[in-house]
Design a protein around this motif. Structure first.
Motif, PDB file in Angstrom:
ATOM      1  N   PRO A   1      15.627  65.413  93.232  1.00  0.00           N
ATOM      2  CA  PRO A   1      16.922  65.831  92.682  1.00  0.00           C
ATOM      3  C   PRO A   1      18.046  64.940  93.224  1.00  0.00           C
ATOM      4  O   PRO A   1      17.924  64.339  94.290  1.00  0.00           O
ATOM      5  N   GLU A   2      19.143  64.886  92.493  1.00  0.00           N
ATOM      6  CA  GLU A   2      20.290  64.096  92.913  1.00  0.00           C
ATOM      7  C   GLU A   2      20.870  64.648  94.217  1.00  0.00           C
ATOM      8  O   GLU A   2      20.858  65.848  94.457  1.00  0.00           O
ATOM      9  N   ALA A   3      21.407  63.738  95.047  1.00  0.00           N
ATOM     10  CA  ALA A   3      21.862  64.121  96.386  1.00  0.00           C
ATOM     11  C   ALA A   3      22.881  65.263  96.413  1.00  0.00           C
ATOM     12  O   ALA A   3      22.794  66.130  97.291  1.00  0.00           O
ATOM     13  N   PRO A   4      23.853  65.314  95.496  1.00  0.00           N
ATOM     14  CA  PRO A   4      24.828  66.409  95.607  1.00  0.00           C
ATOM     15  C   PRO A   4      24.282  67.779  95.200  1.00  0.00           C
ATOM     16  O   PRO A   4      24.941  68.794  95.433  1.00  0.00           O
ATOM     17  N   ARG A   5      23.110  67.823  94.605  1.00  0.00           N
ATOM     18  CA  ARG A   5      22.579  69.091  94.115  1.00  0.00           C
ATOM     19  C   ARG A   5      22.034  69.940  95.268  1.00  0.00           C
ATOM     20  O   ARG A   5      21.524  69.406  96.260  1.00  0.00           O
ATOM     21  N   PRO A   6      22.117  71.265  95.144  1.00  0.00           N
ATOM     22  CA  PRO A   6      21.610  72.129  96.222  1.00  0.00           C
ATOM     23  C   PRO A   6      20.111  72.019  96.433  1.00  0.00           C
ATOM     24  O   PRO A   6      19.604  72.402  97.488  1.00  0.00           O
ATOM     25  N   GLU A   7      19.380  71.485  95.442  1.00  0.00           N
ATOM     26  CA  GLU A   7      17.934  71.338  95.583  1.00  0.00           C
ATOM     27  C   GLU A   7      17.532  70.097  96.392  1.00  0.00           C
ATOM     28  O   GLU A   7      16.348  69.899  96.700  1.00  0.00           O
ATOM     29  N   PHE A   8      18.505  69.248  96.753  1.00  0.00           N
ATOM     30  CA  PHE A   8      18.184  67.977  97.393  1.00  0.00           C
ATOM     31  C   PHE A   8      17.730  68.073  98.853  1.00  0.00           C
ATOM     32  O   PHE A   8      16.824  67.314  99.256  1.00  0.00           O
ATOM     33  N   PRO A   9      18.296  68.917  99.703  1.00  0.00           N
ATOM     34  CA  PRO A   9      17.992  68.855 101.144  1.00  0.00           C
ATOM     35  C   PRO A   9      16.518  68.762 101.528  1.00  0.00           C
ATOM     36  O   PRO A   9      16.178  67.950 102.415  1.00  0.00           O
ATOM     37  N   PRO A  10      15.596  69.505 100.906  1.00  0.00           N
ATOM     38  CA  PRO A  10      14.200  69.359 101.320  1.00  0.00           C
ATOM     39  C   PRO A  10      13.610  67.972 101.038  1.00  0.00           C
ATOM     40  O   PRO A  10      12.565  67.620 101.589  1.00  0.00           O
ATOM     41  N   HIS A  11      14.289  67.194 100.199  1.00  0.00           N
ATOM     42  CA  HIS A  11      13.799  65.872  99.811  1.00  0.00           C
ATOM     43  C   HIS A  11      14.466  64.745 100.605  1.00  0.00           C
ATOM     44  O   HIS A  11      14.131  63.578 100.399  1.00  0.00           O
ATOM     45  N   LEU A  12      15.390  65.080 101.498  1.00  0.00           N
ATOM     46  CA  LEU A  12      16.196  64.058 102.172  1.00  0.00           C
ATOM     47  C   LEU A  12      15.346  63.027 102.898  1.00  0.00           C
ATOM     48  O   LEU A  12      15.523  61.817 102.702  1.00  0.00           O
ATOM     49  N   ASP A  13      14.435  63.463 103.754  1.00  0.00           N
ATOM     50  CA  ASP A  13      13.663  62.510 104.543  1.00  0.00           C
ATOM     51  C   ASP A  13      12.764  61.648 103.663  1.00  0.00           C
ATOM     52  O   ASP A  13      12.606  60.441 103.906  1.00  0.00           O
ATOM     53  N   ARG A  14      12.180  62.244 102.653  1.00  0.00           N
ATOM     54  CA  ARG A  14      11.329  61.462 101.744  1.00  0.00           C
ATOM     55  C   ARG A  14      12.163  60.424 100.994  1.00  0.00           C
ATOM     56  O   ARG A  14      11.716  59.280 100.808  1.00  0.00           O
ATOM     57  N   PHE A  15      13.351  60.803 100.587  1.00  0.00           N
ATOM     58  CA  PHE A  15      14.250  59.874  99.912  1.00  0.00           C
ATOM     59  C   PHE A  15      14.617  58.724 100.851  1.00  0.00           C
ATOM     60  O   PHE A  15      14.518  57.545 100.479  1.00  0.00           O
ATOM     61  N   ALA A  16      15.022  59.049 102.070  1.00  0.00           N
ATOM     62  CA  ALA A  16      15.431  58.015 103.026  1.00  0.00           C
ATOM     63  C   ALA A  16      14.256  57.114 103.386  1.00  0.00           C
ATOM     64  O   ALA A  16      14.423  55.897 103.542  1.00  0.00           O
ATOM     65  N   ASP A  17      13.060  57.681 103.521  1.00  0.00           N
ATOM     66  CA  ASP A  17      11.878  56.870 103.808  1.00  0.00           C
ATOM     67  C   ASP A  17      11.584  55.902 102.671  1.00  0.00           C
ATOM     68  O   ASP A  17      11.226  54.737 102.903  1.00  0.00           O
ATOM     69  N   ALA A  18      11.715  56.374 101.437  1.00  0.00           N
ATOM     70  CA  ALA A  18      11.453  55.510 100.278  1.00  0.00           C
ATOM     71  C   ALA A  18      12.436  54.345 100.243  1.00  0.00           C
ATOM     72  O   ALA A  18      12.047  53.195  99.983  1.00  0.00           O
ATOM     73  N   VAL A  19      13.702  54.633 100.504  1.00  0.00           N
ATOM     74  CA  VAL A  19      14.721  53.576 100.532  1.00  0.00           C
ATOM     75  C   VAL A  19      14.417  52.589 101.651  1.00  0.00           C
ATOM     76  O   VAL A  19      14.434  51.367 101.457  1.00  0.00           O
ATOM     77  N   ALA A  20      14.138  53.101 102.838  1.00  0.00           N
ATOM     78  CA  ALA A  20      13.876  52.236 103.991  1.00  0.00           C
ATOM     79  C   ALA A  20      12.636  51.375 103.768  1.00  0.00           C
ATOM     80  O   ALA A  20      12.641  50.164 104.061  1.00  0.00           O
ATOM     81  N   ASP A  21      11.568  51.975 103.268  1.00  0.00           N
ATOM     82  CA  ASP A  21      10.325  51.222 103.038  1.00  0.00           C
ATOM     83  C   ASP A  21      10.529  50.114 102.023  1.00  0.00           C
ATOM     84  O   ASP A  21      10.007  48.994 102.176  1.00  0.00           O
ATOM     85  N   TYR A  22      11.308  50.402 100.983  1.00  0.00           N
ATOM     86  CA  TYR A  22      11.557  49.388  99.952  1.00  0.00           C
ATOM     87  C   TYR A  22      12.329  48.207 100.524  1.00  0.00           C
ATOM     88  O   TYR A  22      12.012  47.040 100.250  1.00  0.00           O
ATOM     89  N   ILE A  23      13.335  48.487 101.324  1.00  0.00           N
ATOM     90  CA  ILE A  23      14.164  47.410 101.882  1.00  0.00           C
ATOM     91  C   ILE A  23      13.373  46.557 102.858  1.00  0.00           C
ATOM     92  O   ILE A  23      13.576  45.333 102.952  1.00  0.00           O
ATOM     93  N   ARG A  24      12.450  47.165 103.566  1.00  0.00           N
ATOM     94  CA  ARG A  24      11.704  46.441 104.608  1.00  0.00           C
ATOM     95  C   ARG A  24      10.476  45.714 104.097  1.00  0.00           C
ATOM     96  O   ARG A  24       9.754  45.099 104.870  1.00  0.00           O
ATOM     97  N   ARG A  25      10.213  45.781 102.806  1.00  0.00           N
ATOM     98  CA  ARG A  25       9.033  45.089 102.260  1.00  0.00           C
ATOM     99  C   ARG A  25       9.115  43.586 102.493  1.00  0.00           C
ATOM    100  O   ARG A  25      10.179  42.999 102.401  1.00  0.00           O
TER     101      ARG A  25
END
Length: 204
Positions: free
Chosen positions: A180-204
């Motif tokens: 879900p999009e970050a401002p949505r109330p459904e986002f918090p449980p996905h925060l770490d997975r989202f940040a990991d995906a961003v970090a992994d992509y940048i570090r490729r």
């Protein structure tokens, strides 16, 4: 240390980096993963995506950065990459807003007009496909690596077909895990997975 410039979503509405990226915890999560995270504020009621890109360019550091944009901010980020390709080393397009949808535009046009958008401004803001402000032929000229994060589940504003179109047009694009999009109330449980995906992509 890699620098990330975060561009918030919104289209002529009361949205800023605080509401879009900081309060949901995205800035802090990416900082914990070792990135130099900076946030950009988009201009209030800009008349075109080109003017948005000019505004964002003024916020860029001297060295190239990765730009992470959300929703309608993806249009501003792409235009920035097109206008300043030497300053943007990669793009991450999270929950790209769907363009060229008759139902969406039918709701947006009167709302934007009520806020003062002229016919010329409406054409500039709503024109383009699959992203507002750019067309297939322009997108195909992007040379930066592009990561695309879909809205999951998709919705009327962030449709799966927009992600599919970007993946088709951009041969260097990679689909990353959606949420879900970050401002949505459904986002918090996905925060770490989202940040990991961003970090992994940048570090490729």
């Amino acid at each position: 240390m890699s620098t990330l410039l975060l561009v918030p979503g919104g289209l002529w509405e009361e949205m800023d980096a605080e509401r879009f990226w900081r309060r949901p915890g995205v800035v802090a999560a990416l900082q914990r993963r070792g990135f130099d995270v900076r946030t950009a504020e988009r201009p209030h009621r800009a008349p075109s995506w080109a003017s948005e890109a000019d505004h964002l360019a003024a916020a860029l550091p001297r060295h190239p950065v990765t730009v992470l944009a959300g929703s309608n901010g993806c249009s501003a980020a792409v235009r920035l990459a097109l206008q300043r390709p030497d300053r943007v080393e990669r793009l991450l397009l999270a929950w790209p807003a769907t363009a060229g949808d008759d139902d969406i535009d039918a709701r947006l046009r009167p709302a934007l007009a009520a806020l003062g958008a002229t016919a010329e401004v409406l054409a500039a803001l709503l024109g383009g496909r699959p992203l507002r402000g750019s067309h297939d032929s322009e997108l195909a000229t992007l040379t930066q690596p592009v990561g695309v994060l879909p809205a999951v589940p998709d919705n009327a504003v962030h449709k799966r077909r927009t992600v599919d179109a970007l993946l088709r047009i951009l041969p260097q694009a990679t689909e990353l895990p959606g949420c879900p999009e970050a401002p949505r109330p459904e986002f918090p449980p996905h925060l770490d997975r989202f940040a990991d995906a961003v970090a992994d992509y940048i570090r490729r």
